[in-house]
Scaffold this motif. Sequence first.
Motif, PDB file in Angstrom:
ATOM      1  N   LEU A 108      22.382  71.420  80.877  1.00 20.36           N
ATOM      2  CA  LEU A 108      21.523  72.482  80.338  1.00 20.36           C
ATOM      3  C   LEU A 108      22.303  73.770  80.096  1.00 20.36           C
ATOM      4  CD1 LEU A 108      17.940  72.158  81.844  1.00 20.36           C
ATOM      5  CD2 LEU A 108      18.629  72.069  79.467  1.00 20.36           C
ATOM      6  N   THR A 109      23.372  73.973  80.873  1.00 18.13           N
ATOM      7  CA  THR A 109      24.235  75.138  80.631  1.00 18.13           C
ATOM      8  C   THR A 109      24.941  74.943  79.284  1.00 18.13           C
ATOM      9  OG1 THR A 109      24.554  75.149  83.006  1.00 18.13           O
ATOM     10  CG2 THR A 109      25.966  76.608  81.741  1.00 18.13           C
ATOM     11  N   GLU A 110      25.393  73.723  79.059  1.00 14.75           N
ATOM     12  CA  GLU A 110      26.028  73.374  77.778  1.00 14.75           C
ATOM     13  C   GLU A 110      25.024  73.525  76.635  1.00 14.75           C
ATOM     14  OE1 GLU A 110      27.740  69.272  76.855  1.00 14.75           O
ATOM     15  OE2 GLU A 110      28.636  69.830  78.773  1.00 14.75           O
ATOM     16  N   PHE A 111      23.800  73.074  76.908  1.00 17.00           N
ATOM     17  CA  PHE A 111      22.711  73.188  75.919  1.00 17.00           C
ATOM     18  C   PHE A 111      22.483  74.670  75.568  1.00 17.00           C
ATOM     19  CE2 PHE A 111      18.019  73.863  75.479  1.00 17.00           C
ATOM     20  CZ  PHE A 111      17.846  73.258  74.238  1.00 17.00           C
ATOM     21  N   VAL A 141      16.865  69.131  69.313  1.00 17.49           N
ATOM     22  CA  VAL A 141      16.481  69.941  70.488  1.00 17.49           C
ATOM     23  C   VAL A 141      17.221  71.283  70.464  1.00 17.49           C
ATOM     24  CG1 VAL A 141      16.250  69.991  73.003  1.00 17.49           C
ATOM     25  CG2 VAL A 141      16.014  67.832  71.799  1.00 17.49           C
ATOM     26  N   VAL A 142      18.494  71.263  70.091  1.00 13.79           N
ATOM     27  CA  VAL A 142      19.257  72.523  69.997  1.00 13.79           C
ATOM     28  C   VAL A 142      18.633  73.411  68.920  1.00 13.79           C
ATOM     29  CG1 VAL A 142      21.475  73.529  69.315  1.00 13.79           C
ATOM     30  CG2 VAL A 142      21.427  71.584  70.885  1.00 13.79           C
ATOM     31  N   ARG A 143      18.301  72.827  67.777  1.00  9.33           N
ATOM     32  CA  ARG A 143      17.715  73.635  66.683  1.00  9.33           C
ATOM     33  C   ARG A 143      16.364  74.220  67.106  1.00  9.33           C
ATOM     34  NH1 ARG A 143      18.210  70.666  60.917  1.00  9.33           N
ATOM     35  NH2 ARG A 143      17.430  72.694  60.214  1.00  9.33           N
ATOM     36  N   LEU A 144      15.573  73.426  67.827  1.00  5.43           N
ATOM     37  CA  LEU A 144      14.266  73.932  68.290  1.00  5.43           C
ATOM     38  C   LEU A 144      14.453  75.003  69.359  1.00  5.43           C
ATOM     39  CD1 LEU A 144      12.271  70.580  68.310  1.00  5.43           C
ATOM     40  CD2 LEU A 144      11.747  72.590  66.905  1.00  5.43           C
ATOM     41  N   GLY A 145      15.466  74.812  70.212  1.00  7.87           N
ATOM     42  CA  GLY A 145      15.767  75.833  71.241  1.00  7.87           C
ATOM     43  C   GLY A 145      16.110  77.160  70.576  1.00  7.87           C
TER      44      GLY A 145
END
Length: 319
Positions: free
Chosen positions: A11-14, A67-71
């Motif tokens: 999640l840190t990487e995310f 998920v990255v784009r939505l984040g």
Amino acid sequence: MVTAASLPPELTEFAEMVAGRLLALGDSLPEPLRSPVTALARRPAKRLRSTLLGACARLGAPDPDRVVRLGALVELLHLASLLHDDVVDRAATRRGGPAAHTVVGQERAVLAGLACFALAGMEAAAIGGGLDQLVSRTVAGLAYGEMLDVERAFDTALSLPDYLELAERKTGDLFRLSCLLGAAEAGATADLTLALGQFGADFGVAFQVLDDCLDFRADAGGKPAGTDHLMGLFGAPTLCALAADTSGELAELVLSPWFSEQDMPAVRALVALRGGLAAAGRLARERYERALTTLDGLVPPDVRRVLVATTEIAGLGPR
Ligand code: FPP
Ligand code: MG
């Protein structure tokens, strides 16, 4: 302070990937609108909303790129709302630096915020999966919540239910959206999705109550003490104390035309005396407990742990 270090490394990487995507989105704006956005995007932030989204997505096997784009999309909505909020609240600072409108002027800050809202809508449509309606509905809810916040200025008789309604709209809704988007990416069942949305909304309200408490602490949250009180925005502690203050002393003080930052220690003392700080602490805890109870028996321990770690980053403790 609990930091992102208590989150699992994925999640840190995310969070780093989300930060990169957020900057790329900001960079896509034409220059007069770009710099206020990228300057704010570069400042250290808790990234609670995208972390919630990433945590909820761990309930399934989602497409990591989506998920990255939505984040980044939920962080962009948050950033846009802050650009506007600092104009509305006439705040001088944000995230430990100058508020955008103090650097580029109100017009540019507001227009940059609007461009971000439009960009987030385009991004939601491009990501696909029918999420754009949910995103747009949430943005409308945010605007409504901020309007309620503006309308209640200097209202020393604002009831707790009315306060909670505005906190749910202006803060809870974006937390709820973050959880719902994560749940959608995980392919969660309808029941689980509902529970995660409720968790997000309650967590958001608990967080807002804590944020209100910060107005008593110098430079907490990157803004000087009393900023909200000076605008007549009495947060949960003061509203609870006002409801208990039969003498009228506190209302007289906060409504005084000569009220200034120097009066904040006296306000704090009166609010504490009337039990306002303790009541706000209880309110935050009740919402927090309700948030966690909603997840009971529905969420596996590893995801629950991450959600709890996210609440800790926000300053809320585990049960
Ligand atoms: C911070 O509250 C503000 C919000 C949580 C929401 C702001 C929303 C808007 C300005 C709506 C804009 C929407 C559109 C579509 C134009 P706060 O002032 O209590 O927190 P702070 O201490 O961080 O300033
Ligand atoms: Mg504000």
